[in-house]
Motif scaffolding. Sequence first.
Motif, PDB file in Angstrom:
ATOM      1  N   GLN A 191       0.836  -1.206   0.000  1.00  0.00           N
ATOM      2  CA  GLN A 191       0.000   0.000   0.000  1.00  0.00           C
ATOM      3  C   GLN A 191       0.870   1.256   0.000  1.00  0.00           C
ATOM      4  OE1 GLN A 191      -2.439  -0.630   3.515  1.00  0.00           O
ATOM      5  NE2 GLN A 191      -4.243  -0.731   2.213  1.00  0.00           N
ATOM      6  N   PHE A 192       1.905   1.251   0.826  1.00  0.00           N
ATOM      7  CA  PHE A 192       2.810   2.403   0.905  1.00  0.00           C
ATOM      8  C   PHE A 192       3.468   2.674  -0.445  1.00  0.00           C
ATOM      9  CE2 PHE A 192       7.180   3.925   1.541  1.00  0.00           C
ATOM     10  CZ  PHE A 192       6.919   5.144   2.127  1.00  0.00           C
ATOM     11  N   VAL A 193       3.966   1.634  -1.073  1.00  0.00           N
ATOM     12  CA  VAL A 193       4.649   1.782  -2.361  1.00  0.00           C
ATOM     13  C   VAL A 193       3.673   2.294  -3.428  1.00  0.00           C
ATOM     14  CG1 VAL A 193       5.759   0.491  -4.241  1.00  0.00           C
ATOM     15  CG2 VAL A 193       6.465   0.104  -1.876  1.00  0.00           C
ATOM     16  N   ARG A 194       2.461   1.765  -3.455  1.00  0.00           N
ATOM     17  CA  ARG A 194       1.471   2.213  -4.440  1.00  0.00           C
ATOM     18  C   ARG A 194       1.122   3.682  -4.227  1.00  0.00           C
ATOM     19  NH1 ARG A 194      -3.505  -1.149  -4.622  1.00  0.00           N
ATOM     20  NH2 ARG A 194      -3.817  -0.071  -6.575  1.00  0.00           N
ATOM     21  N   ARG A 195       0.942   4.087  -2.979  1.00  0.00           N
ATOM     22  CA  ARG A 195       0.604   5.489  -2.701  1.00  0.00           C
ATOM     23  C   ARG A 195       1.763   6.416  -3.047  1.00  0.00           C
ATOM     24  NH1 ARG A 195      -2.234   3.850   2.921  1.00  0.00           N
ATOM     25  NH2 ARG A 195      -4.254   3.281   2.049  1.00  0.00           N
ATOM     26  N   ALA A 196       2.978   6.003  -2.713  1.00  0.00           N
ATOM     27  CA  ALA A 196       4.150   6.823  -3.039  1.00  0.00           C
ATOM     28  C   ALA A 196       4.313   6.943  -4.550  1.00  0.00           C
ATOM     29  CB  ALA A 196       5.406   6.222  -2.410  1.00  0.00           C
ATOM     30  N   ASN A 197       4.075   5.859  -5.275  1.00  0.00           N
ATOM     31  CA  ASN A 197       4.161   5.906  -6.737  1.00  0.00           C
ATOM     32  C   ASN A 197       3.076   6.798  -7.333  1.00  0.00           C
ATOM     33  OD1 ASN A 197       6.438   4.306  -6.915  1.00  0.00           O
ATOM     34  ND2 ASN A 197       5.292   2.411  -7.245  1.00  0.00           N
ATOM     35  N   ALA A 198       1.897   6.797  -6.723  1.00  0.00           N
ATOM     36  CA  ALA A 198       0.824   7.677  -7.206  1.00  0.00           C
ATOM     37  C   ALA A 198       1.215   9.138  -7.011  1.00  0.00           C
ATOM     38  CB  ALA A 198      -0.479   7.367  -6.466  1.00  0.00           C
ATOM     39  N   LEU A 199       1.840   9.449  -5.872  1.00  0.00           N
ATOM     40  CA  LEU A 199       2.309  10.817  -5.636  1.00  0.00           C
ATOM     41  C   LEU A 199       3.387  11.186  -6.648  1.00  0.00           C
ATOM     42  CD1 LEU A 199       0.631  10.793  -3.056  1.00  0.00           C
ATOM     43  CD2 LEU A 199       2.613  11.668  -1.843  1.00  0.00           C
TER      44      LEU A 199
END
Length: 155
Positions: free
Chosen positions: A59-67
Amino acid sequence: MRAKITYVVTAAVLVFYFALVGSRGVLLIEHGSLVTVTFGVAVLILPVIGIWFLWKNTQFVRRANALAAELDAEGGLPVDELVRTPSGRIDRDSADAVFARRREETEDAPDDWRCWFRLAVAYQDARDTPRARKAMQRAIALRNRPASTTAPSSP
């Protein structure tokens, strides 16, 4: 792209390992004695913790990639201005100089998720992964905050 492939392969290996360990825990529980049931429950706890950790990390990686994608679309991704050694490693003094600028930028605009994102990148370049992760978590939290609370308050 290489990092994504590595992450997916590692996650797949971990899921396989969790399934293998979980099946051993079930076998121990099915044996039925007090000792094996106790060990079986203890063994089942490990995959549960591992799956939870893997899920939170994903989840963290997906959110950081979205940012990162949003910042890239805005043209606000940090430019790689770091000096590198002949072997390709980041020069420590160069990373410290960029970090100082990013820290000042974040202190000037503490509610801007973009500043926190760039600060997280600077922490990572300075090889301070725990602080990089916390700064990225802060950027994610600020980005996901409702629009009414992101407006700067007047002094």
